[in-house]
Motif scaffolding. Sequence first.
Motif, PDB file in Angstrom:
ATOM      1  N   VAL A  86       0.848  -1.187   0.000  1.00  0.00           N
ATOM      2  CA  VAL A  86       0.000   0.000   0.000  1.00  0.00           C
ATOM      3  C   VAL A  86       0.883   1.236   0.000  1.00  0.00           C
ATOM      4  N   SER A  87       0.318   2.358  -0.455  1.00  0.00           N
ATOM      5  CA  SER A  87       1.122   3.572  -0.541  1.00  0.00           C
ATOM      6  C   SER A  87       0.797   4.605   0.527  1.00  0.00           C
ATOM      7  N   ASP A  88      -0.365   4.479   1.186  1.00  0.00           N
ATOM      8  CA  ASP A  88      -0.694   5.423   2.253  1.00  0.00           C
ATOM      9  C   ASP A  88      -1.612   4.761   3.277  1.00  0.00           C
ATOM     10  N   ALA A 114       1.786  -4.126  11.149  1.00  0.00           N
ATOM     11  CA  ALA A 114       2.018  -2.805  11.752  1.00  0.00           C
ATOM     12  C   ALA A 114       2.775  -1.965  10.736  1.00  0.00           C
ATOM     13  N   LEU A 115       2.155  -0.857  10.359  1.00  0.00           N
ATOM     14  CA  LEU A 115       2.748   0.016   9.349  1.00  0.00           C
ATOM     15  C   LEU A 115       2.871   1.436   9.877  1.00  0.00           C
ATOM     16  N   SER A 126       2.120   8.608  10.951  1.00  0.00           N
ATOM     17  CA  SER A 126       0.901   7.926  11.366  1.00  0.00           C
ATOM     18  C   SER A 126       1.173   6.433  11.348  1.00  0.00           C
ATOM     19  N   ASN A 127       0.431   5.691  12.168  1.00  0.00           N
ATOM     20  CA  ASN A 127       0.616   4.254  12.271  1.00  0.00           C
ATOM     21  C   ASN A 127      -0.733   3.554  12.192  1.00  0.00           C
ATOM     22  N   VAL A 128      -0.727   2.359  11.628  1.00  0.00           N
ATOM     23  CA  VAL A 128      -1.922   1.522  11.623  1.00  0.00           C
ATOM     24  C   VAL A 128      -1.496   0.114  12.052  1.00  0.00           C
ATOM     25  N   ARG A 137       7.337  -3.278  13.166  1.00  0.00           N
ATOM     26  CA  ARG A 137       6.572  -2.299  12.384  1.00  0.00           C
ATOM     27  C   ARG A 137       7.364  -1.876  11.148  1.00  0.00           C
ATOM     28  N   GLN A 138       6.719  -1.896   9.997  1.00  0.00           N
ATOM     29  CA  GLN A 138       7.342  -1.463   8.748  1.00  0.00           C
ATOM     30  C   GLN A 138       7.153   0.044   8.593  1.00  0.00           C
TER      31      GLN A 138
END
Length: 190
Positions: A5-7, A50-51, A63-65, A102-103
């Motif tokens: 994904v890009s965002d 985890a991104l 930001s993190n998801v 986390r990436q």
Amino acid sequence: MELEVSDIVEAVSELVKRGYDREYRIKNGRLRDLATGTPIAASDIHVDAALRFESGSDAGDGSNVYAISDRATPGKGLLIDAFDTLDRHCSRELFERLAAGRQTKRVAQPDVPSRYDLRKIYKSEFERDPERFVLRIDFPDFPPCPFGQSFSVLGFDTAEQQYVWLVTSILRDSRLARVPYQEADTPDNA
């Protein structure tokens, strides 16, 4: 789990398609399922993905998801740290579990004037008048969240009387006033 994904909006959309349909939040230092209101023990979570998304040339805005499975229930959901402040709001054990592996993805958005349809405030503008901006917490009039969930905090420009996106370095600044929502007392007309 690997995601291309890009965002963060694209990441949330992809994860929802994969069954991560619950919304998790940090409340009083613990992870909670918003639908049930129940806390989830750090030992019961499994972080499936985890991104971290960083924008700006100095990576000062991130930001993190987190895609999380609850081992104690069949629940799977998302914890979105749109403001990169989880390290200040959850227990050390929970934060370490979330951040492990986390990436980080760099998003090519240097010095964008807005984020998620909110005017973006950089540290330089904040420095000119720090008392102008506040961080509102749990206000009912927050604009819609682009992630399909809901904001729990947002910056507010008191001069313009509008919600704004504060970069992470402002959120970490001790001069930023935090204003929790307090319902107004309504008179009893009965």
